[in-house]
Write a protein that holds these residues in place. Structure first.
Motif: not given
Length: 681
Positions: A100-125
């Protein structure tokens, strides 16, 4: 080690512990005085009867099941199998988690974009909450300001128009109240005096009536003397005078009372009139001016102003927090946008826009490539390409002819060597016709090769290989000149300003197309990684469920094993894996764990090392039950003495551990044990 032990004021009580539906009752001996306990370095000797008593008590408490050695070994093997299953299941869970961990980390760039999105959503909240808090505070401030303004208006009007009247009315009420109090006292005093005078008058009137009767009697008595008559008349007159005086005093007191009551009534009227003005105006009170309400409102102005200022400051604080949260949210949003740009992972709207721009770029590139300035270059490039191809073919022709020449030269060298050898042999024997014929043959071969290389006349004619080579090289030169001519024409076409602009435009538009194509590939890769996670997480959940099943089986089988003892064996001894008291750590010769999951508990559910301590509710054991338990202990004690007198318990690695074991044996003698009692619910 223990010099002496004196126990006084012994009390026996019991504590109750629950294991499933079984309630365990532990007898606990407490002592008011524990004295004479001394420590020394001598060995500790515990007699076998003490150990037997402790063992018997533990057996009674645990209610162990007597089984055969085969049954015990079978249960022990089952526990070992359970442990193996748990170990294998745990490894499977670990492997599934890794997948599961390997699959989640398979697309590192997508993970970074998702992290940035999560940070934005949290800040927006956070910003939304801060904004909501600020809006609520702003409303509260407006409410507080309205209340303060209203109170200040009341206060200003009060100070200018109503305070003097209010004070005047309060003074009137105060004065009237004082007058009323004083005059009420006067009225009460005068009424009391009047009542006293009336009582005295009535008493005097009674005496006067008697005196009048006596006077009439004396006057009618012919025998009465004038002095008697005069005395009776004087006495009667004195009583009449007293009555008149009392009447006059009573009238004075009544008048004073009435005057005081009139003043009280006037004071009451003054108070009522003042209170009417102080009270709110109504149909029943048209004179009302609500001075009391106005004064209360005016008095609240300071507090309401302070409340407004506090609310205003709170609003300012929350505004600063909101502004900071908004700045953070904007920064996180920009970071999210930048991350999508950096890793070329646009959202749906951005991706649609990119594809639209890419389509337009393709159309414009096609139009640019059809421009005469651009086609002049592409056409010339075609000629250059053709010229290069012809030149390469000419060079290949040279290489081919040169290879043939090299082959003929090699043959010529060999043929010349053969000819020289034949000549040398013929020179040794000039008369040998065979040798002479051989020379002629070798010479013929040399001549044939030279003819192929240089022609029959030896002038490298066109038919000879050397002539062909010269012609091929000339062709290369001519083709090279032609290529240079086309390259010059190509350079001139590329130097055209219109062409250079077209090239730059096409490169820019191609970058748009490339970026859109890469974004498509990136989104597909990210989606593929997400799609791969779901089945792996489902597999992980399945493995975790299997691990729990095996763990529950291990716990159940371990508890069964811990409650077994082999027929004919001493239960105080280790049957293989488990212990009964929870105070000693038993060694497992077969490496099978006695309790892999709940190893800190005994079969009774009481935590190891704390069997004499618990916060459980106390219960009372009947004296009959206690005596029965002691009889069992006594019987075993006598049996142990007959079979093994003065047997020493095993000594541990140091004197301190020996002291602990000895103390445990003494505690067992004092009644520490567990008695299982089953209670139905």
């Amino acid at each position: 080690m223990f010099g002496g032990l004196i126990m006084q004021n012994n009390k026996l009580r019991f504590k109750m512990y629950k294991s499933g539906k079984n309630w365990m009752v532990a007898g606990l001996m407490t002592t008011a005085v524990l004295a004479g306990l001394t420590l020394s370095n001598g060995d500790v000797v515990a007699h076998a009867d003490t150990a037997a008593a402790a063992t018997t008590t533990t057996q009674v408490a645990n209610k162990k099941q007597e089984v055969s050695q085969d049954q015990y070994d079978a249960q022990k093997a089952k526990v070992a199998t359970d442990q193996t299953n748990v170990n294998n299941a745990q490894k499977a869970v670990n492997d599934a988690q890794t997948a599961v961990d390997n699959a989640k980390n398979a697309n590192e760039n997508a993970a970074k974009v998702n992290d940035a999105k999560t940070a934005w959503k949290n800040a927006e909240s956070d910003y939304n909450k801060a904004n909501s808090d600020y809006n609520n505070a702003h409303k509260a401030t407006n409410t507080a300001k309205a209340a303060a303004d209203e109170a200040n208006a009341y206060k200003n009007n009060w100070d200018k128009n109503e305070a003097d009247l209010y004070n005047k009315l309060q003074n009137q009420i105060s004065d009237a109240t004082a007058t009323k109090t004083a005059q009420t006292k006067v009225a009460n005093d005068e009424a009391a005096k009047d009542k006293k005078d009336d009582a005295a008058y009535d008493a005097t009137a009674k005496l006067q009536a008697e005196a009048q009767t006596n006077l009439d009697k004396v006057n009618a008595d012919k025998k009465a003397t004038e002095d008697q008559k005069q005395d009776a008349a004087d006495y009667n007159q004195s009583l009449l005078d007293q009555m008149n005086a009392l009447y006059q005093d009573s009238q004075k007191h009544k008048a004073a009372r009435d005057a005081a009551n009139a003043k009280v009534a006037a004071a009451d009227k003054t108070i009522r009139n003042a209170n009417k003005i102080l009270a709110p105006k109504s149909d029943k009170n048209p004179a009302g001016r609500d001075l009391l309400g106005h004064k209360s409102a005016a008095d609240s102005a300071a507090a309401k102003q302070a409340a407004y200022e506090t609310a205003l400051q709170h609003e300012k604080d929350l505004k600063a927090i909101r502004d900071a949260a908004r700045l953070t949210a904007n920064q996180k949003k920009d970071a999210y946008t930048q991350a999508r740009a950096d890793y070329n992972l646009p959202n749906d709207a951005e991706y649609a826009e990119m594809q639209k721009k890419a389509t337009g770029a393709r159309q414009k590139i096609n139009a640019d490539k059809a421009d005469p300035a651009y086609t002049a270059v592409t056409d010339t490039e075609g000629h250059v390409k053709d010229a290069n191809k012809v030149l390469n073919n000419a060079k290949k022709a040279v290489d081919t002819i040169q290879a043939k020449i090299d082959t003929q030269n090699d043959k010529l060298a060999k043929a010349q060597a053969d000819l020289d050898a034949a000549k040398a042999a013929a020179a040794k024997d000039p008369d040998d016709d065979v040798l002479a014929s051989n020379v002629v043959a070798k010479q013929s071969i040399v001549n044939a090769i030279n003819n192929r290389l240089h022609g029959a006349d030896g002038k490298d004619g066109a038919a000879s290989l050397m002539g062909q080579l010269a012609a091929a090289k000339q062709n290369v030169t001519d083709r090279n000149n032609a290529l240079n001519w086309w390259n010059k024409k190509l350079d001139d076409a590329k130097a055209n300003a219109r062409y250079q602009k077209l090239v730059n435009d096409i490169a820019y538009r191609q970058s748009i197309i490339d970026k859109a194509d890469q974004a498509k590939a990136n989104r597909a890769a990210a989606k593929g990684a997400d799609d791969a996670v779901a089945p792996l997480e489902a597999a992980l959940a399945q493995k975790q469920s299997e691990l729990k099943t095996y763990t529950d089986a291990l716990n159940a089988d371990t508890n069964i094993l811990n409650n077994m003892f082999v027929k004919g064996s001493d239960d105080s001894k280790d049957n293989g894996d488990h212990n009964t008291t929870g105070n000693d750590t038993k060694k497992d010769d077969d490496k099978t764990p006695a309790s892999s999951v709940d190893g800190d508990k005994t079969a009774t559910g009481v935590k190891e090392g704390n069997s004499a301590k618990s916060n459980a509710s106390q219960v009372t054991m009947t004296r009959a039950e206690y005596r029965a338990a002691n009889k069992v202990a006594a019987a075993n004690e006598a049996s142990a003495k007959n079979t093994k007198n003065d047997a020493k318990l095993p000594q541990t690695s140091n004197n301190e551990s020996t002291a602990v074991i000895a103390l445990g044996a003494v505690s067992a003698m004092l009644g520490l044990g567990l008695v299982a009692k089953k209670r139905e619910f």
